[in-house]
Design an enzyme around this catalytic site. Structure first.
Site, mmCIF file in Angstrom:
data_model
loop_
_atom_site.group_PDB
_atom_site.id
_atom_site.type_symbol
_atom_site.label_atom_id
_atom_site.label_comp_id
_atom_site.label_asym_id
_atom_site.label_seq_id
_atom_site.Cartn_x
_atom_site.Cartn_y
_atom_site.Cartn_z
ATOM 1 N N ASP A 132 0.768 -1.339 0.136
ATOM 2 C CA ASP A 132 -0.044 0.184 -0.029
ATOM 3 C C ASP A 132 0.656 1.244 0.037
ATOM 4 O OD1 ASP A 132 0.828 -0.211 2.454
ATOM 5 O OD2 ASP A 132 -0.927 0.219 3.566
ATOM 6 N N ASP A 175 -1.426 -2.990 6.136
ATOM 7 C CA ASP A 175 -1.883 -2.855 7.627
ATOM 8 C C ASP A 175 -3.280 -2.980 7.792
ATOM 9 O OD1 ASP A 175 -2.131 -0.411 6.787
ATOM 10 O OD2 ASP A 175 -0.774 0.409 8.426
ATOM 11 N N ASP A 231 -6.442 -4.715 3.487
ATOM 12 C CA ASP A 231 -5.240 -5.562 3.008
ATOM 13 C C ASP A 231 -5.202 -6.999 3.250
ATOM 14 O OD1 ASP A 231 -3.979 -3.155 2.158
ATOM 15 O OD2 ASP A 231 -3.413 -2.660 3.986
ATOM 16 N N ASN A 281 26.781 -42.996 -5.030
ATOM 17 C CA ASN A 281 26.983 -44.186 -4.308
ATOM 18 C C ASN A 281 26.300 -45.074 -4.936
ATOM 19 O OD1 ASN A 281 28.872 -42.726 -2.441
ATOM 20 N ND2 ASN A 281 27.151 -42.428 -1.206
#
Length: 927
Positions: A382, A655, A659, A723
């Site tokens: 924002d 915040d 959002d 291996n």
């Protein structure tokens, strides 16, 4: 009337076909149905559009509210006015969830197979539960680490909640006004609001006087919004109302800046706008980049085991004739193939990253969010408070010619100083700027003491201006007015120019308005100042005296960009993170801030345009857009989903209530400790300071965490692959197993313990310079390139041990030995490959942990080097350790072995260095 019937009654009145936006269905074109039915829902839409008396009647209320008895009945029937909170899982469930991941599930499956073959099928006295125990220890360490770290993050986040007891003034029929808790409000209650109050529920204004609210938490707009009792004008049929359209609805969680009102409650609890957004945030989050990467890597490991282990089993069974031993060995190979320490390494890397981030003002609630930060290539944020200071400052005070003029500021200061109403942010900015200048200019100091207030004409929202009448020590009086440019200009007949005061004609009026519009286009809120000398009212001063005034100039205000914002955005851009501004604020103000902090603004996408696009079109537009303005909360979430659909790893920083849905839709949601609760609840990362520079450090730590995790995965997977190839060759040509199942398991365990210090390893700066995501294909490619290199030297070791070293120790070649000496031959052979494998595995880890391992920034951390040296030394000493050598079937090695070990180790490192250069030339990146 019961709440359910009230809601249904309101829905029946609204446009046919409207549905609640909380369901968020999609149409065939991919467009959100929210765009058609509205994010507010039909109940609030009707309340906003209805006439006051019709609404009160439908709610079973009146301007004096409902009775206490009716309120009690509705409260008992419909519940309290509080959105449902997300319940924290019980401790046992949270602990269990910490052990569930693709990596731990693979190890658990291997443990089950090992339990069956090594314990259940084993002969009495031969049971060997060591594999199961080792795997269980690995899983336990990983799960406990994850549980402890994530529980700490949740506890820290919850401690940030502000525990405030809130009450409101309620009007109940036949009773005096009284304060009641927010939770006891019901639909139909009438509440009284005044400056400083929090709005307790979604309510329709029925009486208002100069009512202004701060609803930045909902829309992102920092300026107060006026609310009246008038119904919303009829909207276009195809467009539903948004929060910004509702000039007569006060929303839960907003606050009254000035004025007073009465409002009737139309929605409570989960039916409020905030409750609906919180409901959307409780939906199951989408799979993040980290989740997808872990799943793809897990599939590769499982596929590798499913292909290689049956081949080892069949080949050993056919060549040795002992199918049970072949089965046990193939299970050990499966365990050896799997990076057993992987859950521990991943969790330890994440936990270390979380601790480092906590030292730099970042709280991590979900460990996976750390690597999602590192993978992030788009950050949506924002504007207010993130890029700006979230406060109003006086940016310019200019005359009509556009030049700075302290006289304009002085007159505005006198109005703000002498007015008796509630000072707003504009007044505070004017007074603060004037006093800061007056400290340096004695001619401006103490100006207020030279005047006295005679009268004032208060501000109202019809005139959109206010005036004070002042008188100086000599008896000269002035009326000074400030307010909206057009409204102040309407009260003026003259203008003050450099050559003197002139009549205000049409041409000058157009010029004055154009200058104000130019300031607005630059993102500044502009007001005007005017005055006239010796006003002579009849009786008290009033609005009718605001005429024939002299227009003096402008005051331009700005929410200033943070000093750190431009630098932080530059650092994010250099790190491969594109910053996009996604705001509910107006596009002009947002564009100005973006340009100031260095964000390219070539295209702007507005909320109504987002609604008009289907998903594919929105993804295409979002790809090329840096600024999204006038967006509702659900439109923000849709933009985030569009960017993710285009292949981006997206973070969202916010915040406010507006959002929360977008943070939930992103790969990683970022909030701050001062955010509203719903935003902090939706975030995985919480900053203790709202500053992008804090997030930059989080991004680097995320990439560091990924780097040290992928080092282990690639180096170990390629070594284990080599291996297995070596085992296949040995199984085809050797008359015995190249290594016992217990030795193979111990070798893998010792190597993984040596890797335990990888989370603290250094990482090259070049690796931190760009986003990093999990890529299973790169792991397979790395295995195929690097794995066979170890097999080359394993085969050399086989040949040398079988034909030279073991015969020397056993006293003859294999074919000429008896049972006792053959056992010694096998023990020396097993020990030689055991020691050689540990040395080469560890050395190659250092060779493959970066592109520039000899440069200062590429050197291993001291902790890693020390742990690795101790691990190699310990395993090399095992053949000479009484008790351990017998239990493991190891034997002391003759002197002829050590030149062989040195040759193989040196040759292996040289070959790895050569192939690494070819790999980098082909694929650009090693890790």
């Amino acid at each position: 009337m019961p709440k359910t019937k009230l809601i249904q009654h309101i829905k029946n009145i609204t446009i046919k076909g409207n549905r609640n936006a909380g369901d968020a269905p999609r149409d065939r074109g991919g467009k959100s149905a929210v765009a058609r039915c509205g994010e507010l829902g039909s109940a609030l839409e009707h309340a906003a559009r209805a006439e006051k008396h019709d609404l009160l009647a439908s709610l079973g209320s009146s301007t004096d509210g409902i009775t206490s008895a009716e309120a009690t009945r509705r409260l008992e029937q419909n519940g309290h006015n509080s959105p449902s909170e997300r319940r924290r899982l019980p401790l046992a469930l949270r602990l269990a969830a910490s052990f569930v991941s693709p990596f731990t599930l693979i190890l658990a499956a291997l443990a089950a197979v090992s339990l069956y073959t090594n314990v259940i099928l084993a002969a009495p006295g031969d049971e060997d539960p060591s594999t199961c125990v080792i795997i269980a220890v690995m899983v336990a360490i990983s799960g406990v680490l994850r549980f402890v770290q994530e529980d700490r993050g949740l506890a820290a986040a919850e401690s940030l909640r502000k525990l405030v007891t809130t009450t409101c003034c309620v009007v109940r029929a036949g009773e005096p006004e009284r304060e009641v808790p927010f939770s006891e409000l019901v639909i139909g209650d009438v509440v009284r609001l005044a400056a400083g109050d929090l709005v307790p529920a979604d309510a329709r204004v029925i009486e208002a006087k100069d009512l202004f609210l701060n609803q930045a938490a909902l829309t992102g707009e920092s300026e107060p919004v006026e609310k009246t009792a008038d119904p919303c004008p009829a909207a276009v049929p195809s467009r539903a109302l948004t929060v910004g359209d509702c000039g007569n609805i006060v929303f839960t969680g907003t606050s009254v800046v000035s004025g007073s009102a009465r409002a009737v409650v139309v929605a409570t609890g989960d039916d409020t706008y905030v409750g609906r957004v919180m409901g959307a945030c409780r939906e199951r989050p989408a799979q993040t980049s980290f989740d997808a990467g872990v799943a793809s890597v897990s599939r590769v490991l499982v596929a590798f085991m499913l292909v290689m282990c049956p081949v080892v089993f069949v080949l050993n069974g056919l060549t040795k004739g002992d199918w049970l031993s072949a089965l046990l060995f193939s299970v050990s190979v499966a365990v050896g193939i799997t990076p057993q320490m992987l859950p521990v390494i991943v969790t330890t890397c994440l936990a270390r990253g979380a601790r480092e981030m906590a030292r730099h003002e970042v709280i991590v609630k979900d460990l996976a969010a750390i690597q999602n930060l590192g993978a992030m290539d788009v950050l949506c944020c924002d504007k207010t408070g993130t890029l700006t200071e979230d406060r109003v400052i006086l940016e310019r005070h200019i005359n009509v010619e556009g030049r700075p003029d302290d006289r304009v500021l002085r007159h505005a200061y006198l109005v703000s100083h002498f007015q008796t109403g509630l000072r707003n942010l504009i007044d505070e900015a004017i007074i603060g700027r004037y006093e800061s200048i007056a400290e340096k200019d004695r001619g401006l100091a103490g100006v207020a003491s030279r005047y006295r207030r005679v009268d004032e004409v208060p501000f109202d929202f019809e005139r959109r201006r206010m005036s004070v009448v002042i008188e100086d020590e000599r008896g000269k009086s002035q009326m000074v007015t400030k307010g909206a440019v057009r409204e102040v200009l309407a009260a003026c007949s003259y203008v003050e120019l450099a050559e003197g005061v002139r009549p205000l004609d049409g041409g000058l009026r157009t010029r004055l308005l154009a200058r104000a519009e130019d300031l607005g286009a630059r993102g500044m809120r502009t007001i005007a100042v005017a005055q006239k000398t010796n006003p002579r009212p009849v009786g008290a001063f009033g609005p009718e005296d605001e005429r024939d005034m002299v227009f003096m100039g402008y005051l331009a205000f700005l929410d200033p960009p943070k000093q750190s914002a431009a630098e932080a955005i530059e650092r994010l851009t250099k790190a491969g993170v594109s910053v996009r501004v996604v705001t509910g604020d107006a596009e002009g103000v947002a564009a100005c801030v973006c340009r100031t902090v260095g964000i390219r603004v070539e295209g702007v996408l507005l909320g109504p345009e987002v609604d008009a696009l289907d998903d594919a079109a929105l993804a295409a537009r979002a790809e090329e857009t840096q600024l999204f303005a006038r967006l509702s909360p659900l439109q923000k979430a849709r933009v985030v989903r569009a960017l993710r659909a285009a292949g981006h790893v997206v973070g969202f920083m916010g915040d406010g209530i507006n959002d929360a849905a977008a943070m939930r839709a992103a790969d990683v949601g970022v909030s701050v400790d001062t955010a509203v609760d719903v935003a902090k609840e939706s975030a995985q990362v919480i900053l203790t300071r709202k500053d992008l520079s804090v997030l930059v450090r989080g991004v680097r730590e995320g990439r560091r965490t990924y780097a040290n995790t992928i080092k282990y995965i690639k180096a170990t997977a390629s070594s284990n692959f080599g291996n297995v190839l070596s085992v296949l060759v040995a199984s085809a040509f050797l008359p015995f197993l190249p290594m016992s199942a217990l030795q193979l398991l111990l070798l893998g365990l010792a190597y993984t313990v040596a890797c335990a210090a990888l989370p603290w390893d250094n990482v090259e700066e070049a690796f931190l310079a760009s986003p990093r995501t999990w890529d299973a294909r790169s792991i397979v490619r790395f295995m195929l390139w690097m794995g066979p290199l170890s097999s080359v030297f394993d085969i050399v070791t086989y040949a040398a041990m079988f034909f030279v070293v073991a015969p020397t120790a056993a006293g003859g070649p294999w074919g000429a030995l008896g049972p006792a000496t053959a056992a010694a031959f096998v023990a020396v052979f097993h020990t030689g490959w055991f020691v050689e494998s540990m040395w080469t595995q560890t050395l190659v880890l250092f060779a493959l942990r970066g592109e520039r391992v000899l440069a200062s920034e590429g050197r291993p951390a001291r902790t890693l080097a020390a742990v690795a040296v101790l691990g190699v030394a310990a395993l090399t000493a095992l053949p000479w350790t009484p008790g351990a050598s017998e239990a493991l079937g190891l034997a002391p090695l003759p002197a002829a072995f050590w030149p062989l070990l040195a040759t193989c180790a040196a040759g292996y490192l040289l070959l790895v260095g050569l192939v690494k250069r070819l790999y980098l030339r082909r694929f650009d990146s090693l890790l």
